[in-house]
Motif scaffolding. Structure first.
Motif, PDB file in Angstrom:
ATOM      1  N   MET A  38       1.209  -1.127  -0.001  1.00  0.00           N
ATOM      2  CA  MET A  38       0.050   0.105   0.159  1.00  0.00           C
ATOM      3  C   MET A  38       0.619   1.202   0.187  1.00  0.00           C
ATOM      4  SD  MET A  38      -2.958  -0.820  -0.480  1.00  0.00           S
ATOM      5  CE  MET A  38      -4.013   0.447   0.330  1.00  0.00           C
ATOM      6  N   ILE A  39       2.057   1.361   0.830  1.00  0.00           N
ATOM      7  CA  ILE A  39       2.728   2.426   0.672  1.00  0.00           C
ATOM      8  C   ILE A  39       4.383   1.377   0.563  1.00  0.00           C
ATOM      9  CG2 ILE A  39       4.132   3.340   2.039  1.00  0.00           C
ATOM     10  CD1 ILE A  39       1.796   3.941   3.993  1.00  0.00           C
ATOM     11  N   GLU A  40       5.063   2.241  -0.547  1.00  0.00           N
ATOM     12  CA  GLU A  40       6.207   1.937  -1.031  1.00  0.00           C
ATOM     13  C   GLU A  40       7.587   3.172  -0.539  1.00  0.00           C
ATOM     14  OE1 GLU A  40       6.604  -1.394  -3.975  1.00  0.00           O
ATOM     15  OE2 GLU A  40       8.690  -1.511  -2.458  1.00  0.00           O
ATOM     16  N   LEU A  41       8.426   3.533   0.131  1.00  0.00           N
ATOM     17  CA  LEU A  41       9.271   4.221  -0.046  1.00  0.00           C
ATOM     18  C   LEU A  41      10.323   3.921  -1.020  1.00  0.00           C
ATOM     19  CD1 LEU A  41       7.626   4.781   2.656  1.00  0.00           C
ATOM     20  CD2 LEU A  41       9.195   6.667   2.599  1.00  0.00           C
ATOM     21  N   SER A  42      10.920   4.380  -2.015  1.00  0.00           N
ATOM     22  CA  SER A  42      12.609   3.875  -2.179  1.00  0.00           C
ATOM     23  C   SER A  42      13.711   5.046  -1.992  1.00  0.00           C
ATOM     24  CB  SER A  42      12.430   3.021  -3.628  1.00  0.00           C
ATOM     25  OG  SER A  42      11.556   3.780  -4.029  1.00  0.00           O
ATOM     26  N   ASP A  43      14.461   4.929  -1.765  1.00  0.00           N
ATOM     27  CA  ASP A  43      15.064   6.300  -1.483  1.00  0.00           C
ATOM     28  C   ASP A  43      14.913   7.466  -1.283  1.00  0.00           C
ATOM     29  OD1 ASP A  43      18.130   6.131  -1.234  1.00  0.00           O
ATOM     30  OD2 ASP A  43      17.979   6.512  -3.754  1.00  0.00           O
ATOM     31  N   ALA A  44      13.980   7.790   0.012  1.00  0.00           N
ATOM     32  CA  ALA A  44      13.087   8.849   0.099  1.00  0.00           C
ATOM     33  C   ALA A  44      13.904   9.740   0.999  1.00  0.00           C
ATOM     34  CB  ALA A  44      12.027   8.967   0.925  1.00  0.00           C
ATOM     35  N   MET A  98      17.352  26.157   5.731  1.00  0.00           N
ATOM     36  CA  MET A  98      17.111  27.459   6.888  1.00  0.00           C
ATOM     37  C   MET A  98      17.682  29.129   6.600  1.00  0.00           C
ATOM     38  SD  MET A  98      15.902  24.982   9.052  1.00  0.00           S
ATOM     39  CE  MET A  98      15.190  25.778  10.814  1.00  0.00           C
ATOM     40  N   HIS A  99      17.299  29.075   5.729  1.00  0.00           N
ATOM     41  CA  HIS A  99      17.109  30.548   5.171  1.00  0.00           C
ATOM     42  C   HIS A  99      17.782  31.837   6.014  1.00  0.00           C
ATOM     43  CE1 HIS A  99      17.520  29.319   1.031  1.00  0.00           C
ATOM     44  NE2 HIS A  99      15.799  28.513   1.119  1.00  0.00           N
ATOM     45  N   LEU A 100      16.699  31.804   7.122  1.00  0.00           N
ATOM     46  CA  LEU A 100      17.377  32.190   8.666  1.00  0.00           C
ATOM     47  C   LEU A 100      18.652  32.779   9.305  1.00  0.00           C
ATOM     48  CD1 LEU A 100      13.326  33.071   8.939  1.00  0.00           C
ATOM     49  CD2 LEU A 100      14.568  33.995   8.027  1.00  0.00           C
ATOM     50  N   GLN A 101      18.976  30.948   8.994  1.00  0.00           N
ATOM     51  CA  GLN A 101      19.670  31.208   9.887  1.00  0.00           C
ATOM     52  C   GLN A 101      21.209  30.383   8.755  1.00  0.00           C
ATOM     53  OE1 GLN A 101      16.765  29.138  10.730  1.00  0.00           O
ATOM     54  NE2 GLN A 101      16.951  31.037  12.629  1.00  0.00           N
ATOM     55  N   GLY A 102      20.983  31.446   7.933  1.00  0.00           N
ATOM     56  CA  GLY A 102      22.084  32.196   6.690  1.00  0.00           C
ATOM     57  C   GLY A 102      22.334  30.568   5.521  1.00  0.00           C
ATOM     58  N   GLY A 103      21.083  30.667   6.128  1.00  0.00           N
ATOM     59  CA  GLY A 103      21.486  29.101   4.550  1.00  0.00           C
ATOM     60  C   GLY A 103      22.062  27.431   4.696  1.00  0.00           C
ATOM     61  N   ILE A 104      21.832  27.570   6.237  1.00  0.00           N
ATOM     62  CA  ILE A 104      22.183  26.273   6.718  1.00  0.00           C
ATOM     63  C   ILE A 104      21.284  24.963   6.568  1.00  0.00           C
ATOM     64  CG2 ILE A 104      23.995  26.987   8.477  1.00  0.00           C
ATOM     65  CD1 ILE A 104      21.914  25.526  10.562  1.00  0.00           C
ATOM     66  N   GLU A 105      22.312  23.835   5.976  1.00  0.00           N
ATOM     67  CA  GLU A 105      20.988  22.851   5.533  1.00  0.00           C
ATOM     68  C   GLU A 105      21.477  21.561   6.162  1.00  0.00           C
ATOM     69  OE1 GLU A 105      22.637  20.869   1.081  1.00  0.00           O
ATOM     70  OE2 GLU A 105      20.719  19.391   2.256  1.00  0.00           O
ATOM     71  N   LEU A 106      20.409  21.606   6.699  1.00  0.00           N
ATOM     72  CA  LEU A 106      19.568  20.385   8.009  1.00  0.00           C
ATOM     73  C   LEU A 106      19.330  19.035   7.011  1.00  0.00           C
ATOM     74  CD1 LEU A 106      19.769  21.312  11.316  1.00  0.00           C
ATOM     75  CD2 LEU A 106      17.236  21.145  11.229  1.00  0.00           C
ATOM     76  N   PRO A 107      20.175  18.108   7.065  1.00  0.00           N
ATOM     77  CA  PRO A 107      20.146  17.379   6.652  1.00  0.00           C
ATOM     78  C   PRO A 107      19.075  16.360   7.331  1.00  0.00           C
ATOM     79  CG  PRO A 107      22.156  16.925   7.645  1.00  0.00           C
ATOM     80  CD  PRO A 107      22.055  18.145   7.374  1.00  0.00           C
ATOM     81  N   VAL A 108      18.080  15.520   7.267  1.00  0.00           N
ATOM     82  CA  VAL A 108      17.362  14.757   8.320  1.00  0.00           C
ATOM     83  C   VAL A 108      16.875  13.085   7.919  1.00  0.00           C
ATOM     84  CG1 VAL A 108      14.975  14.560   9.006  1.00  0.00           C
ATOM     85  CG2 VAL A 108      15.452  16.994   8.349  1.00  0.00           C
ATOM     86  N   VAL A 109      16.671  12.879   6.960  1.00  0.00           N
ATOM     87  CA  VAL A 109      16.745  11.349   6.559  1.00  0.00           C
ATOM     88  C   VAL A 109      17.219  10.763   4.938  1.00  0.00           C
ATOM     89  CG1 VAL A 109      15.710  10.518   8.772  1.00  0.00           C
ATOM     90  CG2 VAL A 109      14.265  11.066   6.363  1.00  0.00           C
ATOM     91  N   ARG A 110      18.017  10.252   4.880  1.00  0.00           N
ATOM     92  CA  ARG A 110      18.044   9.471   3.653  1.00  0.00           C
ATOM     93  C   ARG A 110      18.019   7.943   3.268  1.00  0.00           C
ATOM     94  NH1 ARG A 110      23.878  11.963   3.075  1.00  0.00           N
ATOM     95  NH2 ARG A 110      25.191  10.596   4.476  1.00  0.00           N
ATOM     96  N   GLY A 111      18.173   8.042   1.975  1.00  0.00           N
ATOM     97  CA  GLY A 111      17.799   6.595   1.630  1.00  0.00           C
ATOM     98  C   GLY A 111      16.563   5.736   2.417  1.00  0.00           C
ATOM     99  N   VAL A 112      15.444   6.307   2.346  1.00  0.00           N
ATOM    100  CA  VAL A 112      14.923   5.623   3.396  1.00  0.00           C
ATOM    101  C   VAL A 112      13.698   4.432   2.255  1.00  0.00           C
ATOM    102  CG1 VAL A 112      12.483   6.333   4.399  1.00  0.00           C
ATOM    103  CG2 VAL A 112      14.036   7.945   5.087  1.00  0.00           C
ATOM    104  N   SER A 113      14.190   3.907   2.971  1.00  0.00           N
ATOM    105  CA  SER A 113      13.594   2.475   1.383  1.00  0.00           C
ATOM    106  C   SER A 113      12.724   1.255   2.996  1.00  0.00           C
ATOM    107  CB  SER A 113      13.948   1.588   1.270  1.00  0.00           C
ATOM    108  OG  SER A 113      14.902   2.946   0.084  1.00  0.00           O
ATOM    109  N   PHE A 114      11.274   1.666   2.697  1.00  0.00           N
ATOM    110  CA  PHE A 114      10.482   0.533   3.241  1.00  0.00           C
ATOM    111  C   PHE A 114       8.722  -0.014   3.049  1.00  0.00           C
ATOM    112  CE2 PHE A 114       9.576   3.959   6.012  1.00  0.00           C
ATOM    113  CZ  PHE A 114       8.241   3.665   6.238  1.00  0.00           C
ATOM    114  N   HIS A 115       8.443  -1.009   2.674  1.00  0.00           N
ATOM    115  CA  HIS A 115       6.803  -0.795   2.228  1.00  0.00           C
ATOM    116  C   HIS A 115       6.237  -1.603   2.820  1.00  0.00           C
ATOM    117  CE1 HIS A 115       8.246  -5.440   2.359  1.00  0.00           C
ATOM    118  NE2 HIS A 115       7.133  -5.246   1.840  1.00  0.00           N
TER     119      HIS A 115
END
Lengths: 232, 264
Positions: free
Chosen positions: A4-10, A16-33
């Motif tokens: 019903m749900i299939e995530l691959s490599d999400a 954060m542009h207000l904090q000088g454009g720092i990038e905040l990585p959260v998750v990567r490679g999310v794969s499950f079904h």
């Protein structure tokens, strides 16, 4: 069985542009079904990105890459690339979401807050209210509170209203973000029962629960979110 | 039902490359989007961002300097608004469209009775039976929660919130398909706003109305709209599902807007 749900490599990161454009990585490679009738519980410490994953599956957060396949009206739709209209259609007829906190419209009576998802899908007001009442009763919200807006209720009461609203529809996918966090033992048991019932109806669920006991009771599978940690 | 669904797949209104300039001053530029039946679009941005100009362009009250707006008429044909004759335009304003002004005094006749304010729209589309007009007007006053005992009073005797609700009744009585709203809750007390928002939200979903709502209030956008367009300096800088744009804003300016809301 079809997923019903299939995530691959999400993946998800925030810039954060207000904090000088720092990038905040959260998750990567999310794969499950997740298949019908199955409850997958996301585990990991807070900040690991569990809620972000849930929000991506609901289309509340944008997905920064990869694919989020959702079986919707007999076809698979990639929510990571869907148009707003498609996301709304998915929410109307496929995915329900029980958020951590109730975001209620001021002035709307509890019974109507709960009945609304059914009314939107064309159920008559009377029938929707009847179902809403049955669920509220089951979740031990006293009838004298039904005509009142939930904004003045206690945290636990609001959460139960939120659960009733999330569980009232017969949608094939349900996302649960800490549905039992501020509930007492009796009400936690009711929620576990409701989840069991949804499983029997073939609903595919993804849940976040911190309580080990509850997790044992509802989880068919556990997906460890720390393996998707995006921190460089 | 199948026809209905097929209908909903066709846009009701389309903007293509829409722009307006006053000499060297560009009020709004290169706006393109499609609005579908039953869809509520919010246009947000601070004063001077071009959102009110855009609303006037979309509702044919202002002629564009560039691009065009087309609208699907009752016969199913998309027509460029600029190509409509005066009679067709008037027909749109009287029947298919509603326009809710921020200041109710602009959308109401302040010296005639509330009942007449609502009834007038019906007479303009050919109703002539006094009893039926009055009945319909009173049922609309009830729907917008105005005491029927006040039907013969002029809106200048009404409070701000009542006037705004009356303006909404006047607009909706002819069963429009599309309603334009310019800061509909601006200038009202917070408690009055909540009531009005709840009322509008219910009416829009019960009647399946499409709406374009200009607001600087993100809470209004969240409560009423499905989709949002964020404007800055006359351009649309970000657009998407309302909760997605507000909860996961991408553009620097949108992040600033969202982060500037004071917690209640």
């Amino acid at each position: 069985m079809t997923a019903m749900i299939e995530l691959s490599d999400a993946q998800k990161s925030f810039v954060m542009h207000l904090q000088g454009g720092i990038e905040l990585p959260v998750v990567r490679g999310v794969s499950f079904h997740v298949v019908s009738g199955e409850c997958v519980v996301l585990s990991g410490p807070s900040g690991a990105g569990k809620s972000s994953i849930l929000k991506m599956i609901f289309g509340n957060y944008r997905c920064g890459g990869g694919r989020i396949g959702i079986r919707h009206q007999g076809k698979v739709i990639d929510l990571a690339k869907a148009e707003p209209r498609q996301v709304l259609s998915v929410r109307r007829s496929t995915i329900g979401y029980v958020s951590q906190f109730l975001r209620a419209v001021p002035r709307v009576a509890t019974i109507d807050v709960v009945a609304e998802p059914l009314i939107v899908n064309g159920t008559s007001r009377a029938e929707a209210r009847e179902k809403a009442g049955a669920l509220l009763r089951r979740l031990n919200i006293p009838e004298r509170l039904w005509p009142l807006p939930p904004s003045t209720f206690s945290g636990g009461e609001q959460q139960r209203v939120n659960i009733a609203r999330g569980f009232i529809s017969d949608l094939p996918i349900l996302l649960l973000d800490e549905p039992t966090a501020s509930l007492d033992a009796a009400n936690r048991a009711v929620v576990v029962e409701l989840i069991e019932q949804k499983k029997r109806q073939g609903v595919a669920m993804v849940a976040i629960v911190h309580d080990d006991e509850i997790r044992q009771e509802i989880a068919d599978r556990i997906v460890d979110v720390t393996s998707f940690a995006a921190a460089a | 039902m199948a026809d209905q669904e097929k209908d909903d797949d066709q846009p009701l209104l389309m903007a293509e490359g829409l722009g307006k300039s006053y000499g060297r001053l560009i009020a709004c530029r290169d706006v393109s989007f499609a609005l579908y039946p039953g869809e509520v679009l919010a246009i947000v941005g601070e004063s001077g961002s071009g959102k009110s100009t855009l609303l006037q362009l979309l509702s044919a009250q202002l002629a564009p300097s560039a691009g065009r707006v087309s609208y699907r008429m009752r016969d199913g044909v998309m027509r460029d608004l600029a190509s409509l004759g005066e009679a067709e335009r008037r027909f749109l304003f009287r029947t298919d469209w509603g326009y809710v002004h921020q200041d109710p005094a602009q959308g109401l006749r302040m010296a005639v009775s509330a009942g007449a304010n609502v009834g007038e729209r019906l007479m303009a589309v050919g109703w002539n039976h006094y009893g039926r007009i009055r009945d319909t007007a009173s049922s609309w006053l009830e729907r917008v929660e105005i005491d029927i005992a006040r039907i013969d009073d002029a809106p200048r005797t009404y409070s701000g919130g009542m006037r705004q609700r009356l303006q909404i009744a006047r607009n909706l009585v002819t069963g429009p398909l599309l309603v334009f709203m310019d800061e509909p809750t601006g200038g009202l007390d917070v408690s009055v706003q909540a009531r009005l928002l709840d009322l509008m939200r219910n009416l829009v979903s019960e009647l399946g109305l499409a709406a374009i709502v200009v607001t600087h209030d993100l809470a209004v956008a969240r409560l009423l709209s499905h989709r949002v367009m964020v404007m800055k300096g006359g351009r649309v800088i970000e657009t998407g599902l309302t909760d997605q744009v507000l909860d996961d804003p991408r553009e620097p300016y949108t992040q600033l807007l969202v982060s500037s809301i004071l917690p209640a």
